[in-house]
Enzyme design. Structure first.
Site, short mmCIF file in Angstrom:
data_model
loop_
_atom_site.label_atom_id
_atom_site.label_comp_id
_atom_site.label_asym_id
_atom_site.label_seq_id
_atom_site.Cartn_x
_atom_site.Cartn_y
_atom_site.Cartn_z
N ASP A 1 0.80 -1.19 0.29
CA ASP A 1 -0.10 0.07 0.16
C ASP A 1 1.06 1.61 -0.14
OD1 ASP A 1 -2.53 1.23 -0.18
OD2 ASP A 1 -1.95 1.80 2.38
N SER B 1 -7.37 4.56 -0.47
CA SER B 1 -7.84 3.10 -1.23
C SER B 1 -9.19 2.98 -0.71
CB SER B 1 -6.71 2.78 -0.54
OG SER B 1 -5.09 2.85 -0.27
N GLN C 1 -4.83 -2.37 -7.30
CA GLN C 1 -5.97 -0.91 -6.72
C GLN C 1 -6.54 0.05 -7.23
OE1 GLN C 1 -3.74 1.71 -2.92
NE2 GLN C 1 -4.24 0.04 -2.25
#
Length: 299
Positions: free
Chosen positions: A218, A242, A292
């Site tokens: 991330d 996110s 993502q």
């Protein structure tokens, strides 16, 4: 990762410095969940965190919770997750594991992360016992080795971006110019390439290495979206978060050895940006793939 999220990721202590084993040990402790009931675990956030829990932390902790209910000989090969609400770092996170299926070769788990009685994150993960099969892998990009590259602290010298003198459990070395530099030079790089490794030694439990890579996945990924447009988080007032996250693990690896994180963004629209990343071990093998989508509101 937003600047707020980066603060959460690096704020494992108030000590100064670039990281090292003590800071990594605190990340390991963060991932060592407390079992409070069958299929129910409790995790905490660093003592010094901003207003939201770092997404990589909750993803890593949820994967730990799932893995604690699976036989050790079955390793995770994929996870799919949604970030539902911003997490509150001031209170513990409860992880509820649903033992969806235990098959002959595959095990499936679902995990719900809960705070204040509401879901903040959901994860589905699939585990597999080892089986031989066909093998191939994309080639790793031709890039300089990590030891020849500046540290993150050195890269941040002269920039007011909050990255200097903070303890970090992950050592990051940018291959190309980082996005806070390219926004000034006018370059719009198509790829973001960063060497990473846990800044210290991990044990031999493969689940721990997978969870540390999940934590690191991330970091810098959404930068590949913003770099295409020459903007960078708080320097340009970008609001981001996110939205979902998917990881596929292809081969065993050690997260305390260097791996290359090569990412790019194929699309951005509707205040959302999509980023795709590949992780390569230093020997050149593809070890994981990530996708993502993030919310990105650019003034």
């Amino acid at each position: 990762m937003t600047e707020m999220a980066r603060e959460a990721a690096t704020g494992l202590d108030t000590d100064s410095g670039s990281g090292g084993q003590p800071v990594l040990d605190r990340l390991i402790a963060l991932l060592d969940l407390e079992k409070i009931e069958e299929n129910i675990f409790r995790g905490v956030s660093p003592a010094h965190s901003p207003v939201r829990v770092f997404g990589g932390q909750v993803a890593g902790q949820a994967l730990v919770a799932a893995g604690r209910t699976v036989p050790e000989e079955r390793t995770v090969h994929s996870l799919h997750a949604y970030f539902i609400r911003g997490g509150d770092p001031s209170v513990p996170i409860i992880y509820e594991v649903d033992r969806t299926r235990d098959g002959r070769s595959f095990t499936t788990r679902r995990v719900l992360a809960i705070q204040h009685g509401k879901a903040i994150f959901s994860l589905s993960a699939s585990f597999q016992k080892h089986e031989p099969g066909i093998e191939h892998s994309e080639d790793m990009p031709d890039v300089p080795g990590p030891e020849s590259l500046p540290t993150l602290t050195e890269r941040a010298e002269g920039f007011d971006i909050g990255l200097r003198e903070r303890p970090r459990p992950i050592d990051l070395r940018y291959v190309n110019d980082p996005p806070w530099v390219t926004r000034q030079t006018g370059a719009h790089p198509a790829r973001n390439q960063v060497w990473m490794r846990a800044d210290g030694k991990l044990g031999d439990e493969q689940l721990l290495h997978v969870c540390v890579l999940t934590y690191a996945s991330d970091m810098t990924l959404l930068d590949s979206v913003l770099a295409r447009h020459g903007v960078y988080w708080d320097l340009d007032g970008v609001v981001g978060a996110s939205l979902d996250h998917a990881l596929w693990f292809h081969r065993p690896f050690r997260a305390d050895e260097w791996f290359l994180y090569d990412s790019a963004s194929p699309s951005a629209s509707g205040a959302r940006g999509l980023a795709q990343g590949r992780f390569f071990a230093a020997v050149g093998t593809l070890i994981a793939t990530v996708v993502q989508e993030g919310l990105l509101r650019v003034p």
